[in-house]
Design a protein around this motif. Structure first.
Motif, PDB file in Angstrom:
ATOM      1  N   CYS A 133      -3.665  11.243  10.290  1.00 32.98           N
ATOM      2  CA  CYS A 133      -3.732  10.616   8.961  1.00 32.98           C
ATOM      3  C   CYS A 133      -4.075   9.129   9.065  1.00 32.98           C
ATOM      4  N   THR A 134      -4.799   8.665   8.079  1.00 31.25           N
ATOM      5  CA  THR A 134      -5.085   7.246   7.927  1.00 31.25           C
ATOM      6  C   THR A 134      -4.396   6.791   6.648  1.00 31.25           C
ATOM      7  N   TYR A 135      -3.738   5.654   6.712  1.00 33.39           N
ATOM      8  CA  TYR A 135      -2.968   5.125   5.587  1.00 33.39           C
ATOM      9  C   TYR A 135      -3.463   3.729   5.240  1.00 33.39           C
ATOM     10  N   VAL A 136      -3.382   3.396   3.962  1.00 32.56           N
ATOM     11  CA  VAL A 136      -3.597   2.016   3.537  1.00 32.56           C
ATOM     12  C   VAL A 136      -2.505   1.692   2.521  1.00 32.56           C
ATOM     13  N   THR A 137      -1.869   0.562   2.742  1.00 34.05           N
ATOM     14  CA  THR A 137      -0.828   0.105   1.835  1.00 34.05           C
ATOM     15  C   THR A 137      -1.244  -1.257   1.308  1.00 34.05           C
ATOM     16  N   SER A 138      -0.941  -1.513   0.041  1.00 39.31           N
ATOM     17  CA  SER A 138      -1.462  -2.736  -0.556  1.00 39.31           C
ATOM     18  C   SER A 138      -0.471  -3.386  -1.509  1.00 39.31           C
ATOM     19  N   LEU A 139      -0.684  -4.671  -1.699  1.00 43.47           N
ATOM     20  CA  LEU A 139      -0.045  -5.467  -2.737  1.00 43.47           C
ATOM     21  C   LEU A 139      -1.188  -5.937  -3.620  1.00 43.47           C
ATOM     22  N   ALA A 140      -1.114  -5.634  -4.903  1.00 43.74           N
ATOM     23  CA  ALA A 140      -2.196  -5.982  -5.816  1.00 43.74           C
ATOM     24  C   ALA A 140      -1.635  -6.619  -7.074  1.00 43.74           C
ATOM     25  N   GLY A 141      -2.368  -7.598  -7.588  1.00 42.82           N
ATOM     26  CA  GLY A 141      -1.949  -8.229  -8.833  1.00 42.82           C
ATOM     27  C   GLY A 141      -2.737  -9.478  -9.138  1.00 42.82           C
TER      28      GLY A 141
END
Length: 164
Positions: A133-141
Motif C-alpha cells: 500500500c501507498t499512503y498520503v496524509t495531509s494537513l490542508a487549509g
C-alpha cells in the motif's frame, strides 16, 4: 459558502469520486487499508464520517487532516500519490518537495498552494509505503491558519503505525 466549507466539499468530492468511478466500471469501491493504525485526536477535531478515507476537521481553524491509501499494487509512487490531494486545486504552485523519512520509513514531502473557487488553500503532505500500500496524509487549509494546526499534524504523523 465559506472557504472551509469549500475545502471540505472539495476533499469529500476527491474522496468520493473513486467510488462513483468504480461503480461505472464495475470495480469495487475504494476502501481504506486495514493495516494502518491511526492515532486518536483531541476534542479540537471532529472526525468526518462521510468520507471514504479518514479525515478530521479542526473546530476553530477549519483545517483538515486526512489520510488516503492505495493498495492496488503500485498504481502510485511516493511522489505521484500526492496528486490525489492537489488535483482538485486551481493555480497550483509547488512550494516545496523532497524525499525524506517519516517514522523511519522512506517518504516524500510536498507542500502546494492553490485555489478552490478563488479562495487560497495550502496542502502539506507526506507519503509512505507499507507492504503493498501507498499512503498520503495531509494537513490542508487556509494558508494564513495552517500553522495553527502544525503541531497537531506533527503529532499525528509521529503516531501513525501499522499492524505487525
Amino acid at each position: 459558502m465559506n472557504l472551509f466549507s469549500k475545502l471540505l466539499l472539495s476533499f469529500a468530492i476527491l474522496l468520493l469520486i473513486p467510488g462513483c468511478i468504480s461503480n461505472i466500471f464495475k470495480e469495487p469501491k475504494p476502501t481504506f487499508s486495514n493495516e494502518v493504525l491511526l492515532p486518536e485526536f483531541n476534542s479540537d477535531f471532529n472526525q468526518l464520517n462521510d468520507n471514504v478515507y479518514p479525515a478530521w476537521k479542526n473546530k476553530s481553524t477549519g483545517n483538515v487532516i486526512s489520510m488516503v491509501s492505495d493498495c492496488n499494487e503500485g498504481n502510485f509512487s511516493l511522489k505521484s500519490i500526492h496528486s490525489l490531494m492537489s488535483d482538485s486545486l486551481d493555480l497550483v504552485k509547488v512550494l516545496e518537495e523532497k524525499p525524506t523519512t517519516l517514522n523511519g520509513r522512506k517518504s516524500y514531502y510536498k507542500v502546494v498552494r492553490g485555489e478552490i473557487e478563488g479562495k487560497a488553500i495550502e496542502i502539506q503532505s507526506y507519503s509512505l509505503q507499507h507492504n503493498k500500500c501507498t499512503y498520503v496524509t495531509s494537513l490542508a487549509g487556509n494558508p494564513e491558519k495552517i500553522k495553527l494546526n502544525q503541531e497537531h499534524f506533527k503529532n499525528f504523523l509521529q503516531k501513525i503505525d501499522f499492524k505487525k
